[in-house]
Design a protein around this motif. Sequence first.
Motif, PDB file in Angstrom:
ATOM      1  N   SER A 142       8.054  10.819  -9.469  1.00 22.50           N
ATOM      2  CA  SER A 142       6.654  10.624  -9.110  1.00 22.50           C
ATOM      3  C   SER A 142       6.477  10.413  -7.618  1.00 22.50           C
ATOM      4  CB  SER A 142       6.086   9.462  -9.927  1.00 22.50           C
ATOM      5  OG  SER A 142       4.690   9.422  -9.870  1.00 22.50           O
ATOM      6  N   LEU A 143       5.324   9.843  -7.244  1.00 24.86           N
ATOM      7  CA  LEU A 143       4.911   9.724  -5.854  1.00 24.86           C
ATOM      8  C   LEU A 143       4.818   8.278  -5.414  1.00 24.86           C
ATOM      9  CD1 LEU A 143       1.093  10.098  -5.708  1.00 24.86           C
ATOM     10  CD2 LEU A 143       2.289  10.639  -7.812  1.00 24.86           C
ATOM     11  N   TRP A 144       4.419   8.103  -4.186  1.00 29.05           N
ATOM     12  CA  TRP A 144       4.397   6.804  -3.532  1.00 29.05           C
ATOM     13  C   TRP A 144       2.983   6.499  -3.051  1.00 29.05           C
ATOM     14  CZ3 TRP A 144       6.880  11.243  -2.540  1.00 29.05           C
ATOM     15  CH2 TRP A 144       6.338  12.062  -1.541  1.00 29.05           C
ATOM     16  N   ASP A 145       2.724   5.219  -2.805  1.00 34.32           N
ATOM     17  CA  ASP A 145       1.399   4.829  -2.302  1.00 34.32           C
ATOM     18  C   ASP A 145       1.532   3.440  -1.695  1.00 34.32           C
ATOM     19  OD1 ASP A 145      -1.215   4.092  -1.823  1.00 34.32           O
ATOM     20  OD2 ASP A 145      -1.994   4.925  -3.687  1.00 34.32           O
ATOM     21  N   ASP A 146       1.424   3.349  -0.358  1.00 33.16           N
ATOM     22  CA  ASP A 146       1.649   2.056   0.284  1.00 33.16           C
ATOM     23  C   ASP A 146       0.512   1.071   0.086  1.00 33.16           C
ATOM     24  OD1 ASP A 146      -0.241   3.076   2.000  1.00 33.16           O
ATOM     25  OD2 ASP A 146       0.989   2.969   3.805  1.00 33.16           O
ATOM     26  N   SER A 147      -0.598   1.508  -0.542  1.00 36.59           N
ATOM     27  CA  SER A 147      -1.649   0.546  -0.888  1.00 36.59           C
ATOM     28  C   SER A 147      -1.156  -0.436  -1.949  1.00 36.59           C
ATOM     29  CB  SER A 147      -2.897   1.272  -1.397  1.00 36.59           C
ATOM     30  OG  SER A 147      -2.665   1.885  -2.654  1.00 36.59           O
ATOM     31  N   PHE A 148      -0.061  -0.098  -2.622  1.00 36.51           N
ATOM     32  CA  PHE A 148       0.526  -1.017  -3.603  1.00 36.51           C
ATOM     33  C   PHE A 148       0.875  -2.355  -2.961  1.00 36.51           C
ATOM     34  CE2 PHE A 148       4.525  -2.669  -5.520  1.00 36.51           C
ATOM     35  CZ  PHE A 148       4.004  -3.069  -6.743  1.00 36.51           C
ATOM     36  N   LEU A 149       1.232  -2.330  -1.689  1.00 42.32           N
ATOM     37  CA  LEU A 149       1.687  -3.545  -1.013  1.00 42.32           C
ATOM     38  C   LEU A 149       0.573  -4.562  -0.785  1.00 42.32           C
ATOM     39  CD1 LEU A 149       4.101  -1.938   1.603  1.00 42.32           C
ATOM     40  CD2 LEU A 149       4.641  -2.851  -0.662  1.00 42.32           C
TER      41      LEU A 149
END
Length: 352
Positions: A269-276
């Motif tokens: 899958s993909l990544w998303d730095d809003s997770f932080l």
Amino acid sequence: MANRTVAPPSGLPAISPSRGEIGSFDGGVYPAALKIGGRRRDIQSPPLRGRWPAGQRGAAALHTLLVSLLFLFSAAPADALELKPYKDDLFAYPATLSSTDKGAYTIIDYQELRDINARDQVPERRVQAKYVDVGVRKVQQDLLLKTDAGDVRHVAVGKTEGAGIIVLYLHGQGGSRKQGVDDFTFGGNFNRIKNLMAGNGGLYLSPDFTDFGDKGAAQVAALIGHYAEASPDAKIFVACGSMGGALCWKLAGRNDTGRRINGLLLLGSLWDDSFLSSPAYRRHVPVFFGQGSKDPVFPVEKQEAFFRSIIASSKAYPYPTRFVRFETGTHGTPIRMVDWRQTLNWMLSKAP
């Protein structure tokens, strides 16, 4: 670092069992979905837990307080659910090529000739019979949930009430709810998670949803809310394949699901730095990444960089995250190869 949710190349078809990007195969007959509430099976609720006895006054009260604290900190891990073995010898990871970060990052040997051709009766279409047990279909239902975000058709396997654990699988672009319950593709790995949930008093859900944006996230959130209410003690884990990962990150960022889910699995899958900055991150919800080293859709280097950004962001307390890299694996490899029992037991031990 500027990792954001990344859209796949235009026209990306559904994630394949392992090699290309083809659609999922139908693993059974799907009659018209039952409307939830129209017919409900009787399921025994879990027993009520007893109360810790009240302490005495004075010195005895202090003694009781200390004992109570000891009980809380020592009993919690012992009381945590641990999934019982199910075909562990067949689904165990192949050889470990290397491991770093105290076991958080692992490279697994993956070989297409062994892990597809020698495992499947018909490569990618039908796994050998020893890998599956289709008796689990007795507790499988095709259902319809009406929500404010729209109707949510989904397949439910196991206890729809009083479950101790709930696992959802969110498909990628071009997929459907049928992909996540196909017994014979992906090396029989969906059959394994179905049997793990049914055999451990759990519930497995594979839903349809409108899109990978806010509406799709709202539909999945409504589904989670419905079953969380019916199983208030359940730990909830969301596995996302390919583009389904966009929903994983959206669920983590919502105030309702971000405070409710207990773990995320990103598979090819993909990544998303809003997770932080999400509610799920603040709760230290464990995150598992499975990625093929030759994934042509979402480059492994990007996902590895995001994994390391999670580790670096939490210096005071090690963030519960793991990364399994399947060497030479492609886009669908993690769905075929993820060891559901090992991963979920680790998540159960770390879940908030």
